[in-house]
Design a protein around this motif. Structure first.
Motif, PDB file in Angstrom:
ATOM      1  N   ASP A 159       0.838  -1.212   0.000  1.00  0.00           N
ATOM      2  CA  ASP A 159       0.000   0.000   0.000  1.00  0.00           C
ATOM      3  C   ASP A 159       0.864   1.250   0.000  1.00  0.00           C
ATOM      4  N   GLN A 160       1.931   1.226   0.790  1.00  0.00           N
ATOM      5  CA  GLN A 160       2.804   2.400   0.892  1.00  0.00           C
ATOM      6  C   GLN A 160       3.470   2.701  -0.446  1.00  0.00           C
ATOM      7  N   PHE A 161       3.967   1.678  -1.105  1.00  0.00           N
ATOM      8  CA  PHE A 161       4.641   1.862  -2.392  1.00  0.00           C
ATOM      9  C   PHE A 161       3.668   2.408  -3.434  1.00  0.00           C
ATOM     10  N   PHE A 162       2.439   1.866  -3.446  1.00  0.00           N
ATOM     11  CA  PHE A 162       1.429   2.355  -4.381  1.00  0.00           C
ATOM     12  C   PHE A 162       1.113   3.825  -4.102  1.00  0.00           C
ATOM     13  N   SER A 163       0.877   4.144  -2.829  1.00  0.00           N
ATOM     14  CA  SER A 163       0.530   5.526  -2.462  1.00  0.00           C
ATOM     15  C   SER A 163       1.651   6.497  -2.826  1.00  0.00           C
ATOM     16  N   LYS A 164       2.864   6.033  -2.677  1.00  0.00           N
ATOM     17  CA  LYS A 164       4.024   6.897  -2.871  1.00  0.00           C
ATOM     18  C   LYS A 164       4.395   7.071  -4.341  1.00  0.00           C
ATOM     19  N   TYR A 165       4.250   6.022  -5.147  1.00  0.00           N
ATOM     20  CA  TYR A 165       4.851   6.047  -6.479  1.00  0.00           C
ATOM     21  C   TYR A 165       3.905   5.912  -7.674  1.00  0.00           C
ATOM     22  N   VAL A 166       2.639   5.559  -7.469  1.00  0.00           N
ATOM     23  CA  VAL A 166       1.707   5.599  -8.607  1.00  0.00           C
ATOM     24  C   VAL A 166       1.527   7.063  -8.989  1.00  0.00           C
ATOM     25  N   GLN A 167       2.045   7.434 -10.150  1.00  0.00           N
ATOM     26  CA  GLN A 167       2.057   8.842 -10.581  1.00  0.00           C
ATOM     27  C   GLN A 167       2.737   9.723  -9.528  1.00  0.00           C
TER      28      GLN A 167
END
Length: 215
Positions: free
Chosen positions: A189-197
């Motif tokens: 979740d953290q990686f998605f929140s941080k790096y998706v766009q």
């Protein structure tokens, strides 16, 4: 005389019936208004609850995105090539985190690929701000399915197997990469929140559709 008495009684009964009917109508109006007020209050309360929850979830995502991802590896984005090439590229990482790439990107609008995809096209997707989820034969089937469901619901993501990668499950963005323990690892979740766009994106807002898809 009797006729007048009967007429008076009939009028009295009719008037009584009318009063009773008006009383019933007033009661029904009161009940309807009260019920409507209760429904409106419930809807307002539910709406406030939903808004508060969404606000809390957004704050949590922002807080998570502001923190470093444990175990994450980073590369200097300025040193990663961004030229369009037609030939294969020998990337130093598996899966690659950036570099020169094919002019056609892999579709990354929540696309889940069952077979391996070309690195040179996937890297172009990273340039557009996508997060690439990859796994090898060591990844549990349940984790692969859960991650696939998550990717399928998230724009600017894609997923595919990479047999040669070191970790069972890995997440990659442009210049960023982490190996996670499972689909339920909070770093997903953290990686998605941080790096998706995210801020690492060389070409934010660029398309994730209209490129190369499953064959």
């Amino acid at each position: 005389m009797a006729s007048k008495t009967q007429s008076s009684e009939r009028k009295a009964r009719i008037e009584q019936m009318r009063k009773a009917e008006r009383a019933r109508e007033r009661r029904n109006r009161i009940i309807t208004i009260t019920a409507s007020a209760v429904v409106v209050a419930a809807l307002v309360g539910f709406g406030a609850f939903v808004l508060n929850k969404e606000s809390e979830d957004q704050k949590k995502e922002e807080q998570a995105a502001a923190q470093p991802v444990k175990g994450e590896k980073s590369w200097d984005a300025k040193k990663l090539g961004r030229d369009h090439v037609s030939e294969a590229v020998d990337y130093p990482q598996t899966p690659p985190v950036g570099g020169n790439h094919n002019q056609v990107w892999m579709n990354c609008a929540g696309d889940v690929y069952k077979d391996a995809i070309p690195d040179v096209n996937a890297v172009h997707s990273l340039e557009h701000g996508a997060v690439w989820v990859t796994y090898n034969d060591k990844a549990p089937e349940g984790d692969v399915k859960e991650l696939g469901d998550r990717v399928g619901k998230t724009q600017y993501t894609l997923m595919s197997p990479v047999k040669e990668q070191a970790g069972a499950i890995m997440l990659t963005a442009w210049g960023k990469q982490v190996t996670v323990d499972s689909a339920k690892d909070p770093r997903v979740d953290q990686f998605f929140s941080k790096y998706v766009q995210g801020p690492q994106t060389p070409e934010p807002g660029a398309a994730c559709t209209g490129g190369m898809g499953a064959q």
